[in-house]
Enzyme design. Structure first.
Site, mmCIF file in Angstrom:
data_model
loop_
_atom_site.group_PDB
_atom_site.id
_atom_site.type_symbol
_atom_site.label_atom_id
_atom_site.label_comp_id
_atom_site.label_asym_id
_atom_site.label_seq_id
_atom_site.Cartn_x
_atom_site.Cartn_y
_atom_site.Cartn_z
ATOM 1 N N TYR A 13 0.877 -1.177 0.000
ATOM 2 C CA TYR A 13 0.000 0.000 0.000
ATOM 3 C C TYR A 13 0.910 1.221 0.000
ATOM 4 O O TYR A 13 1.674 1.428 0.951
ATOM 5 C CB TYR A 13 -0.872 0.020 1.251
ATOM 6 C CG TYR A 13 -1.990 -1.000 1.266
ATOM 7 C CD1 TYR A 13 -1.748 -2.339 1.558
ATOM 8 C CD2 TYR A 13 -3.304 -0.615 0.998
ATOM 9 C CE1 TYR A 13 -2.774 -3.269 1.574
ATOM 10 C CE2 TYR A 13 -4.344 -1.544 1.020
ATOM 11 C CZ TYR A 13 -4.066 -2.873 1.306
ATOM 12 O OH TYR A 13 -5.097 -3.796 1.313
ATOM 13 N N PRO B 112 -12.307 0.387 -0.947
ATOM 14 C CA PRO B 112 -11.610 -0.905 -0.917
ATOM 15 C C PRO B 112 -10.249 -0.874 -0.216
ATOM 16 O O PRO B 112 -9.606 -1.900 -0.081
ATOM 17 C CB PRO B 112 -11.470 -1.270 -2.397
ATOM 18 C CG PRO B 112 -11.673 -0.013 -3.135
ATOM 19 C CD PRO B 112 -12.509 0.881 -2.300
ATOM 20 N N LYS C 63 -12.375 -4.787 2.755
ATOM 21 C CA LYS C 63 -13.492 -5.227 3.597
ATOM 22 C C LYS C 63 -14.770 -5.555 2.846
ATOM 23 O O LYS C 63 -15.630 -6.283 3.371
ATOM 24 C CB LYS C 63 -13.812 -4.119 4.616
ATOM 25 C CG LYS C 63 -12.735 -3.932 5.649
ATOM 26 C CD LYS C 63 -12.759 -5.033 6.694
ATOM 27 C CE LYS C 63 -11.424 -5.211 7.382
ATOM 28 N NZ LYS C 63 -10.673 -6.375 6.859
HETATM 29 P P1 FAS Z 1 -22.387 -7.472 -5.849
HETATM 30 O O1 FAS Z 1 -22.546 -6.094 -6.395
HETATM 31 O O2 FAS Z 1 -21.093 -8.185 -6.033
HETATM 32 O O3 FAS Z 1 -23.516 -8.450 -6.430
HETATM 33 C C1 FAS Z 1 -24.839 -7.991 -6.590
HETATM 34 C C2 FAS Z 1 -25.463 -8.814 -7.718
HETATM 35 O O4 FAS Z 1 -26.832 -8.413 -7.844
HETATM 36 C C3 FAS Z 1 -24.800 -8.545 -9.069
HETATM 37 O O5 FAS Z 1 -24.482 -9.767 -9.698
HETATM 38 C C4 FAS Z 1 -25.853 -7.751 -9.847
HETATM 39 O O6 FAS Z 1 -25.835 -8.048 -11.242
HETATM 40 C C5 FAS Z 1 -27.140 -8.252 -9.211
HETATM 41 N N1 FAS Z 1 -28.252 -7.308 -9.336
HETATM 42 C C6 FAS Z 1 -28.218 -5.953 -9.293
HETATM 43 N N2 FAS Z 1 -29.456 -5.452 -9.450
HETATM 44 C C7 FAS Z 1 -30.301 -6.510 -9.596
HETATM 45 C C8 FAS Z 1 -31.703 -6.649 -9.797
HETATM 46 N N3 FAS Z 1 -32.492 -5.575 -9.889
HETATM 47 N N4 FAS Z 1 -32.224 -7.886 -9.904
HETATM 48 C C9 FAS Z 1 -31.425 -8.990 -9.800
HETATM 49 N N5 FAS Z 1 -30.077 -8.937 -9.612
HETATM 50 C C10 FAS Z 1 -29.537 -7.704 -9.517
HETATM 51 N N6 FAS Z 1 -14.101 -5.075 -2.358
HETATM 52 C C11 FAS Z 1 -12.887 -5.400 -1.867
HETATM 53 O O7 FAS Z 1 -12.799 -5.937 -0.757
HETATM 54 N N7 FAS Z 1 -11.743 -5.130 -2.601
HETATM 55 C C12 FAS Z 1 -11.805 -4.555 -3.845
HETATM 56 O O8 FAS Z 1 -10.780 -4.317 -4.475
HETATM 57 C C13 FAS Z 1 -13.039 -4.214 -4.393
HETATM 58 N N8 FAS Z 1 -13.146 -3.657 -5.639
HETATM 59 C C14 FAS Z 1 -14.395 -3.310 -6.129
HETATM 60 C C15 FAS Z 1 -14.564 -2.733 -7.414
HETATM 61 C C16 FAS Z 1 -15.830 -2.361 -7.890
HETATM 62 C C17 FAS Z 1 -15.986 -1.745 -9.273
HETATM 63 C C18 FAS Z 1 -16.967 -2.574 -7.089
HETATM 64 C C19 FAS Z 1 -18.336 -2.153 -7.573
HETATM 65 C C20 FAS Z 1 -16.820 -3.156 -5.827
HETATM 66 C C21 FAS Z 1 -15.541 -3.542 -5.346
HETATM 67 N N9 FAS Z 1 -15.372 -4.149 -4.104
HETATM 68 C C22 FAS Z 1 -14.172 -4.492 -3.601
HETATM 69 C C23 FAS Z 1 -16.489 -4.448 -3.316
HETATM 70 C C24 FAS Z 1 -17.074 -5.733 -3.840
HETATM 71 O O9 FAS Z 1 -16.111 -6.754 -3.747
HETATM 72 C C25 FAS Z 1 -18.298 -5.979 -3.042
HETATM 73 O O10 FAS Z 1 -18.073 -5.788 -1.652
HETATM 74 C C26 FAS Z 1 -18.882 -7.344 -3.279
HETATM 75 O O11 FAS Z 1 -19.032 -7.534 -4.661
HETATM 76 C C27 FAS Z 1 -20.192 -7.391 -2.523
HETATM 77 O O12 FAS Z 1 -20.880 -8.496 -2.950
HETATM 78 P P2 FAS Z 1 -22.478 -8.433 -3.099
HETATM 79 O O13 FAS Z 1 -23.038 -7.799 -1.889
HETATM 80 O O14 FAS Z 1 -22.859 -9.795 -3.491
HETATM 81 O O15 FAS Z 1 -22.760 -7.386 -4.273
HETATM 82 C C1 PHB Z 2 -7.304 -6.591 -4.694
HETATM 83 O O1 PHB Z 2 -6.425 -7.479 -4.795
HETATM 84 O O2 PHB Z 2 -8.146 -6.378 -5.596
HETATM 85 C C2 PHB Z 2 -7.347 -5.731 -3.453
HETATM 86 C C3 PHB Z 2 -6.529 -6.069 -2.380
HETATM 87 C C4 PHB Z 2 -6.561 -5.275 -1.240
HETATM 88 C C5 PHB Z 2 -7.389 -4.166 -1.198
HETATM 89 C C6 PHB Z 2 -8.218 -3.846 -2.281
HETATM 90 C C7 PHB Z 2 -8.173 -4.629 -3.418
HETATM 91 O O3 PHB Z 2 -7.401 -3.377 -0.092
#
Ligand code: FAS
Ligand code: PHB
Length: 395
Positions: free
Chosen positions: A206, A298, A302
Site C-alpha cells: 500500500y 476498498p 473489507k
Molecule cells: P455485488 O454487487 O457483487 O452483487 C450484486 C449482484 O446483484 C450482481 O451480480 C448484480 O448483477 C445483481 N443485481 C443488481 N441489481 C439486480 C436486480 N435488480 N435484480 C437482480 N439482480 C440484480 N471489495 C474489496 O474488498 N476489494 C476490492 O478491491 C473491491 N473492488 C471493487 C470494485 C468495484 C468496481 C466494485 C463495484 C466493488 C468492489 N469491491 C471491492 C467491493 C465488492 O467486492 C463488493 O463488496 C462485493 O461484490 C459485494 O458483494 P455483493 O453484496 O454480493 O454485491
Molecule cells: C485486490 O487485490 O483487488 C485488493 C486487495 C486489497 C485491497 C483492495 C483490493 O485493499
C-alpha cells in the site's frame, strides 16, 4: 392472457454476487429451500474483477458450505502487508502482532466456486432476469416478480434477501422515510489493472505518495492486480497501459519501482470510492445484505468480507427460525450486522484517509497525514490495531 409463471420457495434471494450465492449455499446445506434471481448472465457476473483478500471468517464460511477446496489449493496465505511512503517500505507483520493472517483468492474465483456448487446442488437460479420487483415484504406474503423470455414470473416466498448490490432494486424498494442513509463520497477513484505478470513483491504494498495512492496486489504468483488513485472524473479509456505503468512506478519506493514487471493489461477499470450505510437492514420480511446495504472504500479490503459476514448472520437467523422456531437471530440481524459494519467502515475510512492524497488538503492536513504514518510504523500498538482490523475483527 399473457403467459405467467408461478413459483414458491422459502427464501427468494435477489442477486447472484458473493452475498447471494453464499447465502444460497448456506441455506441449501441447511436444507432450506431458496431461489436466486440474477439480472445479468453468469459470464457477466464472473467478468467483474473486484476483491482479492479473504478474511478467515470468509474462508470459514466457504468451508462450512463445502466450497473451499480450490481456495485451499490455489489461495495464497499472507502473513502481512507493507506500507510504502517517503521511499521506504514498512512491513506490518500480522503473524507476529496477532497470530492471524489473510488469504489472497480473487472474488471472481469465489464466485466461480459458488456458482459451480449451486449448479451441483440443483437448487434453482435464474440468470438474465428482467424487471425484477419486490412485493408485500412488509406483510406476511412477500413475493418477487421478474420477466424472462417474455414470461412474467411470480415467486411466492416467506423471506426476501436483498443481495443485489449498491445499484440493486431491493434497497430502492424500501420507502425513503423508512431508511436512514449515511454517506461519504471521496473525490477520487481507483484505476485498476489486471496483468499476467509476476507480482512485484511477495505481499501487498500500500503506497502513499503526494501524487496519489497506489496498491500492488495479486491473484496468484503469475497474475498481478494493481491500482492507482485517479480523480473521480477520470475515465479508464484515457489511460494507456504505458501511462498506467509509468504512474504506478512513480508512486512506489525505488526497490519496488525497479522490481516492477509490466505487461499488457487484461482488464482495466475504475472503481469509485465511497463510504455508505443504509439503516436498518431489515424491513419486515426483506433483509438487505452486502453491498445492497453498505459500501466501503476498498482500501481496507473489507467489501467482500462484510458481505460474507452479513449472510452468515442472516443464514444463522433463518436456520434458527425454521429449525428451532427461534426468531431472535432475525430480530437481531440488523443491529448485529451494523455493529460490525460500522467498525469496518471506520477502518476503511481511516486507511483511505491515511494513504490517499486529498486535493483539498492544506499543508497542515498533509503534515498530520505524514505524522500519522510516522507514528503508525513506529508504534507496535498502532501496528497491532491495523493488523487486527485488516485480518478481520471477531464476529
Ligand atoms: P455485488 O454487487 O457483487 O452483487 C450484486 C449482484 O446483484 C450482481 O451480480 C448484480 O448483477 C445483481 N443485481 C443488481 N441489481 C439486480 C436486480 N435488480 N435484480 C437482480 N439482480 C440484480 N471489495 C474489496 O474488498 N476489494 C476490492 O478491491 C473491491 N473492488 C471493487 C470494485 C468495484 C468496481 C466494485 C463495484 C466493488 C468492489 N469491491 C471491492 C467491493 C465488492 O467486492 C463488493 O463488496 C462485493 O461484490 C459485494 O458483494 P455483493 O453484496 O454480493 O454485491
Ligand atoms: C485486490 O487485490 O483487488 C485488493 C486487495 C486489497 C485491497 C483492495 C483490493 O485493499
Amino acid at each position: 392472457m399473457a403467459p405467467h409463471g408461478t413459483h414458491a420457495t422459502r427464501v427468494a434471494i435477489v442477486g447472484a454476487g458473493p452475498a447471494g450465492l453464499l447465502l444460497g449455499q448456506l441455506l441449501t446445506v441447511a436444507g432450506i429451500d431458496n431461489l436466486i434471481i440474477e439480472q445479468r448472465s453468469a459470464d457477466y457476473v464472473l467478468g467483474r474483477i473486484r476483491a482479492g483478500i479473504l478474511e478467515c471468517t470468509t474462508v470459514e464460511a466457504l468451508e462450512r458450505t463445502g466450497v473451499a477446496a480450490r481456495l485451499h489449493e490455489e489461495g495464497l496465505k499472507h502473513h502481512g502487508i507493507e506500507l510504502s511512503f517517503n521511499g521506504t517500505r514498512h512491513r506490518i507483520d500480522f503473524h507476529a502482532l496477532i497470530g492471524r493472517d489473510v488469504t489472497v483468492y480473487g472474488q471472481t474465483e469465489v464466485t466461480r466456486d459458488l456458482m459451480a456448487a449451486r449448479q451441483a446442488s440443483g437448487m434453482p437460479i435464474v440468470y438474465e432476469a428482467e424487471s425484477v420487483s419486490l412485493h408485500e415484504f412488509d406483510g406476511s406474503r412477500p413475493s418477487v416478480q421478474y420477466r424472462k423470455d417474455g414470461v412474467t414470473h411470480t415467486v411466492q416466498c416467506e423471506f426476501i434477501a436483498g443481495c443485489d448490490g449498491f445499484h440493486g432494486v431491493s434497497r430502492a424498494s424500501v420507502p425513503e422515510p423508512s431508511k436512514q442513509i449515511f454517506e461519504r463520497v471521496y473525490p477520487f477513484g481507483w484505476l485498476g489493472v489486471l496483468s499476467d505478470t509476476p507480482p512485484v513483491a511477495d505481499e501487498l504494498i500500500y503506497a502513499s505518495h503526494p501524487d496519489g495512492f497506489a496498491l500492488c496486489s495479486m491473484r496468484s504468483m503469475t497474475r498481478s492486480r494493481y491500482y492507482v488513485q485517479v480523480p473521480s472524473t477520470e475515465k479508464a479509456g484515457n489511460w494507456s497501459d504505458e501511462r498506467f505503468w509509468k504512474t504506478l512506478r512513480s508512486r512506489l519506493d525505488p526497490e519496488a519501482a525497479d522490481a516492477l514487471i509490466t505487461g499488457p493489461s487484461i482488464e482495466k477499470s475504475i472503481a469509485p470510492l465511497r463510504s455508505f450505510v443504509c439503516e436498518p437492514m431489515r424491513y419486515g420480511r426483506l433483509f438487505l445484505a452486502g453491498d445492497a446495504a453498505h459500501i466501503v472504500p476498498p482500501t481496507g479490503a473489507k467489501g467482500l468480507n462484510l458481505a460474507a459476514s452479513d449472510v452468515l448472520y442472516l443464514a444463522d437467523g433463518l436456520i434458527a427460525h425454521y429449525q428451532e422456531h427461534d426468531a431472535n437471530g432475525l430480530d437481531q440481524y440488523s443491529e448485529t450486522c451494523l455493529r460490525r459494519i460500522w467498525k469496518a467502515e471506520r477502518f476503511s475510512w481511516w486507511m483511505t484517509s491515511l494513504l490517499h492524497s486529498f486535493p483539498d488538503a492544506d499543508v497542515f492536513a498533509r503534515r498530520i497525514q505524514q505524522a500519522e504514518l510516522d507514528y503508525l510504523v513506529g508504534s507496535e500498538a498502532a501496528c497491532r490495531s491495523l493488523a487486527e482490523n485488516y485480518v478481520g475483527l471477531p464476529r
